[in-house]
Design an enzyme around this catalytic site. Structure first.
Site, short mmCIF file in Angstrom:
data_model
loop_
_atom_site.label_atom_id
_atom_site.label_comp_id
_atom_site.label_asym_id
_atom_site.label_seq_id
_atom_site.Cartn_x
_atom_site.Cartn_y
_atom_site.Cartn_z
N LYS A 192 84.97 25.16 3.32
CA LYS A 192 83.71 25.75 3.71
C LYS A 192 83.88 26.91 4.69
O LYS A 192 83.49 27.99 4.29
CB LYS A 192 82.49 24.99 4.31
CG LYS A 192 81.53 25.71 4.92
CD LYS A 192 80.11 25.62 4.02
CE LYS A 192 79.22 26.54 4.82
NZ LYS A 192 77.74 26.49 4.00
N THR A 202 76.92 21.43 7.46
CA THR A 202 77.97 22.40 7.99
C THR A 202 78.20 21.99 9.32
O THR A 202 77.45 22.44 10.20
CB THR A 202 77.67 23.64 7.78
OG1 THR A 202 77.32 24.01 6.59
CG2 THR A 202 78.91 24.75 8.08
N LYS A 237 77.21 31.06 12.75
CA LYS A 237 77.47 29.73 13.07
C LYS A 237 78.68 29.17 12.32
O LYS A 237 79.53 28.80 12.92
CB LYS A 237 76.07 28.97 12.47
CG LYS A 237 76.58 27.25 12.69
CD LYS A 237 75.57 26.39 11.94
CE LYS A 237 76.02 24.98 11.41
NZ LYS A 237 75.37 24.04 11.00
N PRO A 263 71.38 19.66 11.29
CA PRO A 263 71.82 20.99 11.92
C PRO A 263 73.37 21.46 12.05
O PRO A 263 73.95 22.23 11.75
CB PRO A 263 71.16 21.50 12.98
CG PRO A 263 69.85 20.35 12.77
CD PRO A 263 70.42 19.35 12.15
P1 NAD Z 1 67.04 22.72 9.35
O1 NAD Z 1 67.08 23.11 10.82
O2 NAD Z 1 65.97 23.65 8.38
O3 NAD Z 1 66.93 21.48 8.75
C1 NAD Z 1 67.44 20.35 9.81
C2 NAD Z 1 66.31 19.09 9.89
O4 NAD Z 1 67.36 18.13 10.55
C3 NAD Z 1 65.33 19.49 10.53
O5 NAD Z 1 64.29 18.97 9.62
C4 NAD Z 1 65.39 18.52 11.52
O6 NAD Z 1 64.05 17.79 12.30
C5 NAD Z 1 66.18 17.42 10.99
N1 NAD Z 1 66.94 16.39 11.93
C6 NAD Z 1 67.42 16.84 13.41
N2 NAD Z 1 67.83 15.98 14.01
C7 NAD Z 1 67.48 14.71 13.39
C8 NAD Z 1 67.29 13.40 13.62
N3 NAD Z 1 68.06 13.01 14.78
N4 NAD Z 1 66.80 12.61 12.74
C9 NAD Z 1 66.38 12.98 11.47
N5 NAD Z 1 66.36 14.33 11.38
C10 NAD Z 1 66.78 15.24 12.05
O7 NAD Z 1 68.40 23.26 8.77
P2 NAD Z 1 68.94 23.53 7.14
O8 NAD Z 1 68.73 24.98 7.07
O9 NAD Z 1 68.16 22.81 6.42
O10 NAD Z 1 70.64 23.44 7.18
C11 NAD Z 1 71.07 22.15 7.32
C12 NAD Z 1 72.63 22.26 7.18
O11 NAD Z 1 73.01 23.01 6.14
C13 NAD Z 1 73.15 23.14 8.48
O12 NAD Z 1 74.40 22.51 8.76
C14 NAD Z 1 73.32 24.50 7.92
O13 NAD Z 1 74.61 25.15 8.29
C15 NAD Z 1 73.76 24.03 6.34
N6 NAD Z 1 73.61 25.07 5.40
C16 NAD Z 1 72.27 25.78 5.28
C17 NAD Z 1 71.99 26.77 4.38
C18 NAD Z 1 70.80 27.60 4.50
O14 NAD Z 1 70.88 28.72 3.77
N7 NAD Z 1 69.85 27.36 5.33
C19 NAD Z 1 73.10 26.99 3.60
C20 NAD Z 1 74.20 26.36 3.47
C21 NAD Z 1 74.25 25.14 4.49
#
Ligand code: NAD
Length: 296
Positions: free
Chosen positions: A171, A96, A246, A66
């Protein structure tokens, strides 16, 4: 076939890990959520019981977490990536996160002789699922070259943006532009409508004139002109306003540190924060149209 340890199987990481497995890589995947590991296993990955387990035999480690605090802890803590990875492994962080955390973790990896790139993505869950993400990569050229075949299995456009942290810079600079042009587009459509000019006519004129932008022609925030735009499904995301906020906050944080003037970025952050305050940040970021037109 490369042995890959994948950490962070959320909305984005889940389908990305699945695409790596589909491309024939040997992926050991882990997350804090057992359900997420179950889904990764169904998609062809091996269950990773912990971060240490997922990375111990991996040639490449991919993380999709995250925020900066999660990345710092997953990489640098005792049971984390750096302490448990195999000599010579390459680390790819696609989260990100703030530029400072990206550079700090990259330095920590380098201190232990690991190569690392930051490789944040543009494109949401649909692009992650289709394997069509855009990757903006920061790190040494040799590390970029090593990362490229892995990123190819998850994305379509892969850019080397320069040294460590520059992927994150690319980004946030792109997203500050997107956030601002979206709000500007909302203002223009709202003004036109208030003065009696309908959205379709204004679109037909402006989309071929100097006001044209991606926010208008691909993602028009006024319902009607662009059929696939979230504005035609009551602003269901898409790309949620919470995610845009964010990225805007990361951009402002970086701008303050670099003493870069971003007056419109600051205004845009404030407007997306008002969507959050109104409890509407689960709408698509083009839903800022509702705020501008007084409908929130
Ligand atoms: P999300 O919250 O769905 O997934 C994050 C995952 O990380 C969760 O499953 C969580 O359990 C896991 N996690 C957290 N701490 C952990 C640890 N210590 N050990 C193991 N696993 C751990 O988030 P997302 O939507 O998949 O986004 C991930 C990244 O991508 C973010 O930085 C976000 O800004 C970026 N992003 C997201 C999107 C989107 O549309 N969702 C688009 C572009 C970029």
């Amino acid at each position: 076939m490369t042995k890959i340890g994948f950490i962070g199987l959320g909305n984005m990481g889940g389908p990305m890990a699945a695409n790596l497995a589909k491309a024939g890589h040997d992926v050991t995947a882990t997350d804090l959520s057992i359900g997420a590991i179950d889904r990764a296993e169904e998609a062809g990955c091996t269950r990773g019981d912990s971060v240490a387990h997922a990375v111990s035999d991996a040639d490449v480690v991919v993380t999709m977490l995250p925020a900066g605090a999660h990345v710092r802890s997953v990489y640098t803590e005792e049971y984390g990536v750096i302490a448990n990875a195999k000599d010579g492994a390459l680390f790819i962080d696609s989260s990100t996160i703030d530029v400072d955390s990206a550079r700090a973790v990259s330095n920590a990896a380098k201190d232990k002789n690991f190569a690392m790139v930051d490789a944040p993505v543009s494109g949401g869950v649909a692009a992650a699922t289709a394997g069509t993400l855009t990757f903006m990569v920061g790190g040494e050229a040799t590390s970029f070259e090593r990362a490229q075949p892995i990123l190819d299995a998850m994305g379509k456009n892969i850019f080397h943006a320069g040294d460590a942290g520059n992927g994150q810079v690319a980004k946030i600079a792109n997203y500050i532009l997107l956030g601002i042009t979206m709000i500007a587009t909302c203002e223009a459509f709202n003004l036109a409508e208030k003065l009696g000019l309908d959205a379709q006519t204004f679109f037909d004129i402006s989309s071929t004139a100097s006001g044209q932008s991606w926010s208008m022609t691909s993602y028009c925030p006024a319902p009607g002109p662009v059929e696939t735009a979230p504005s035609n499904r009551d602003y269901q995301p898409g790309f949620a306003a919470a995610m845009m906020l964010k990225d805007m906050r990361l951009a402002q944080e970086a701008a303050h540190k670099a003493k870069a003037a971003t007056p419109l970025g600051a205004q845009s952050e404030a407007l997306y924060a008002l969507m959050e305050a109104a409890g509407k940040d689960d709408l698509d970021f083009s839903g800022v149209m509702k705020l501008i037109s007084g409908k929130i």
